[in-house]
Design an enzyme around this catalytic site. Sequence first.
Site, PDB file in Angstrom:
ATOM      1  N   GLY A 178      55.938  60.857  47.023  1.00 24.90           N
ATOM      2  CA  GLY A 178      57.027  60.050  47.958  1.00 24.90           C
ATOM      3  C   GLY A 178      56.788  58.540  47.299  1.00 24.90           C
ATOM      4  O   GLY A 178      57.827  57.952  47.493  1.00 24.90           O
ATOM      5  N   GLU A 221      58.570  58.229  44.479  1.00 20.68           N
ATOM      6  CA  GLU A 221      60.048  58.294  44.375  1.00 20.68           C
ATOM      7  C   GLU A 221      60.570  57.091  44.862  1.00 20.68           C
ATOM      8  O   GLU A 221      61.707  56.930  44.740  1.00 20.68           O
ATOM      9  CB  GLU A 221      60.161  59.732  45.151  1.00 20.68           C
ATOM     10  CG  GLU A 221      59.745  61.089  44.261  1.00 20.68           C
ATOM     11  CD  GLU A 221      59.855  62.061  45.089  1.00 20.68           C
ATOM     12  OE1 GLU A 221      58.693  62.083  46.230  1.00 20.68           O
ATOM     13  OE2 GLU A 221      60.217  63.192  45.082  1.00 20.68           O
TER      14      GLU A 221
HETATM   15  N1  CAA Z   1      49.307  61.858  53.168  1.00 17.24           N
HETATM   16  C1  CAA Z   1      48.305  61.876  54.425  1.00 17.24           C
HETATM   17  N2  CAA Z   1      47.382  61.137  54.248  1.00 17.24           N
HETATM   18  C2  CAA Z   1      46.933  60.719  53.362  1.00 17.24           C
HETATM   19  C3  CAA Z   1      47.746  60.912  51.909  1.00 17.24           C
HETATM   20  C4  CAA Z   1      49.059  61.509  52.243  1.00 17.24           C
HETATM   21  N3  CAA Z   1      49.893  61.652  51.170  1.00 17.24           N
HETATM   22  N4  CAA Z   1      47.195  60.089  51.082  1.00 17.24           N
HETATM   23  C5  CAA Z   1      46.185  59.592  51.588  1.00 17.24           C
HETATM   24  N5  CAA Z   1      45.860  60.025  53.085  1.00 17.24           N
HETATM   25  C6  CAA Z   1      44.865  59.544  53.709  1.00 17.24           C
HETATM   26  C7  CAA Z   1      43.632  60.274  53.558  1.00 17.24           C
HETATM   27  O1  CAA Z   1      43.637  61.679  54.272  1.00 17.24           O
HETATM   28  C8  CAA Z   1      42.496  59.520  53.992  1.00 17.24           C
HETATM   29  O2  CAA Z   1      42.573  59.506  55.480  1.00 17.24           O
HETATM   30  P1  CAA Z   1      40.947  59.533  56.345  1.00 17.24           P
HETATM   31  O3  CAA Z   1      40.452  58.414  55.910  1.00 17.24           O
HETATM   32  O4  CAA Z   1      41.537  59.881  57.637  1.00 17.24           O
HETATM   33  O5  CAA Z   1      40.162  60.902  55.676  1.00 17.24           O
HETATM   34  C9  CAA Z   1      43.047  58.363  53.896  1.00 17.24           C
HETATM   35  O6  CAA Z   1      44.520  58.228  53.472  1.00 17.24           O
HETATM   36  C10 CAA Z   1      42.318  57.411  52.560  1.00 17.24           C
HETATM   37  O7  CAA Z   1      42.810  58.287  51.465  1.00 17.24           O
HETATM   38  P2  CAA Z   1      41.337  58.989  50.484  1.00 17.24           P
HETATM   39  O8  CAA Z   1      40.085  59.168  51.159  1.00 17.24           O
HETATM   40  O9  CAA Z   1      42.024  60.145  50.032  1.00 17.24           O
HETATM   41  O10 CAA Z   1      41.386  58.033  49.394  1.00 17.24           O
HETATM   42  P3  CAA Z   1      40.734  58.262  47.977  1.00 17.24           P
HETATM   43  O11 CAA Z   1      40.681  56.531  47.338  1.00 17.24           O
HETATM   44  O12 CAA Z   1      39.663  58.914  47.794  1.00 17.24           O
HETATM   45  O13 CAA Z   1      42.211  58.634  47.303  1.00 17.24           O
HETATM   46  C11 CAA Z   1      44.069  59.189  46.583  1.00 17.24           C
HETATM   47  C12 CAA Z   1      43.198  58.174  47.029  1.00 17.24           C
HETATM   48  C13 CAA Z   1      43.886  59.839  45.235  1.00 17.24           C
HETATM   49  C14 CAA Z   1      45.450  58.705  46.891  1.00 17.24           C
HETATM   50  C15 CAA Z   1      44.238  60.461  47.617  1.00 17.24           C
HETATM   51  O14 CAA Z   1      44.356  60.112  48.863  1.00 17.24           O
HETATM   52  C16 CAA Z   1      45.435  61.512  47.368  1.00 17.24           C
HETATM   53  O15 CAA Z   1      45.270  62.264  46.268  1.00 17.24           O
HETATM   54  N6  CAA Z   1      46.291  61.572  48.343  1.00 17.24           N
HETATM   55  C17 CAA Z   1      47.403  62.511  48.330  1.00 17.24           C
HETATM   56  C18 CAA Z   1      48.565  61.962  47.169  1.00 17.24           C
HETATM   57  C19 CAA Z   1      49.498  63.379  47.073  1.00 17.24           C
HETATM   58  O16 CAA Z   1      49.152  64.373  46.877  1.00 17.24           O
HETATM   59  N7  CAA Z   1      50.766  62.705  47.431  1.00 17.24           N
HETATM   60  C20 CAA Z   1      51.786  63.689  47.491  1.00 17.24           C
HETATM   61  C21 CAA Z   1      52.078  64.083  48.923  1.00 17.24           C
HETATM   62  S1  CAA Z   1      53.562  65.309  48.914  1.00 17.24           S
HETATM   63  C22 CAA Z   1      54.946  64.317  48.645  1.00 17.24           C
HETATM   64  O17 CAA Z   1      54.929  63.306  48.514  1.00 17.24           O
HETATM   65  C23 CAA Z   1      56.316  64.995  48.549  1.00 17.24           C
HETATM   66  C24 CAA Z   1      57.343  64.235  48.207  1.00 17.24           C
HETATM   67  O18 CAA Z   1      58.029  64.514  47.339  1.00 17.24           O
HETATM   68  C25 CAA Z   1      57.934  63.079  49.244  1.00 17.24           C
END
Ligand code: CAA
Length: 255
Positions: A106, A109
């Site tokens: 998102g 997006e």
């Molecule tokens: N939703 C909820 N929480 C999230 C998040 C998300 N999309 N992205 C990061 N966070 C949270 C983590 O859970 C973490 O929380 P805690 O400290 O409580 O554990 C905090 O933010 C920090 O994140 P990381 O520890 O994971 O940080 P990192 O540096 O190790 O990794 C990252 C960074 C690669 C961006 C990783 O956080 C990640 O892969 N995030 C998810 C990305 C993703 O899959 N996005 C798509 C979501 S679905 C969507 O967006 C549908 C749509 O079309 C709108």
Amino acid sequence: MAYLSIHDDGPVRVIRIARDERLNALNLALVDELVAALEAADTETQVRAIVVTGGDKAFAAGADIAEMADATAVDMKLRDQFRVWDRIRGVHKPVIAAVRGFALGGGCELALACDLVIAGEGAKFGQPEVKLGLMPGAGGTQWLARRLGKARALELLWLGEPITAQEAMALGLVNRVVPDEACVAEAVELGKRLAEMPPVALRCIKEAVYQAMDTTLADGLEAERNLFYLLFATEDAREGMRAFMERRTPAFRGH
Ligand code: CAA
């Protein structure tokens, strides 16, 4: 405003997503706030351009996965959480994304929904939803297919691997890549340049360009002509043409 911090820099409204501890994951309340802030900026006449930005580490890391993890299809259908995103497209003023760090799911997006994108050199763009067993739901397939064509869109969407700011620039998703620390200032500067332009003309140009992505060439050309003729009802058009004839700088007043 629980999730946003907002300030004005001259005629430019700067809306910062400030849920840094969750990498600006876009939960329902945050997106509602963001849409309300964009619509408010759109109605305030002193605001001429809008910058949307995030934190150093993340523009936004996507929809809030925690909020969706236990939802059923019926929950999601009833929640219909991405419908509100259509209202971002309804904003008439120029919206510039200043992207530093992750713009994933998102977050990507959201950047694509903005009119222009200034990226910090460390920005990462991507649609990783496939890795969650999902797909984009806030416009990613449509924006990327229209802007990159089928093959490049499918590769990004199927593999879910992020691309760098430079790669996004080469694909035409980004206007400029600048040092991370200059990203917001550069976006504001661009907003200030747009603020000097005649607002009604900017609005009509935006409408015509978005129409081009959405219609046949014949309908688009017809729409463009009508918007062009409409601008002759504005004082700014009169002023712009007179200033040219009188060899002076025009002063646009927004009507
Ligand atoms: N939703 C909820 N929480 C999230 C998040 C998300 N999309 N992205 C990061 N966070 C949270 C983590 O859970 C973490 O929380 P805690 O400290 O409580 O554990 C905090 O933010 C920090 O994140 P990381 O520890 O994971 O940080 P990192 O540096 O190790 O990794 C990252 C960074 C690669 C961006 C990783 O956080 C990640 O892969 N995030 C998810 C990305 C993703 O899959 N996005 C798509 C979501 S679905 C969507 O967006 C549908 C749509 O079309 C709108």
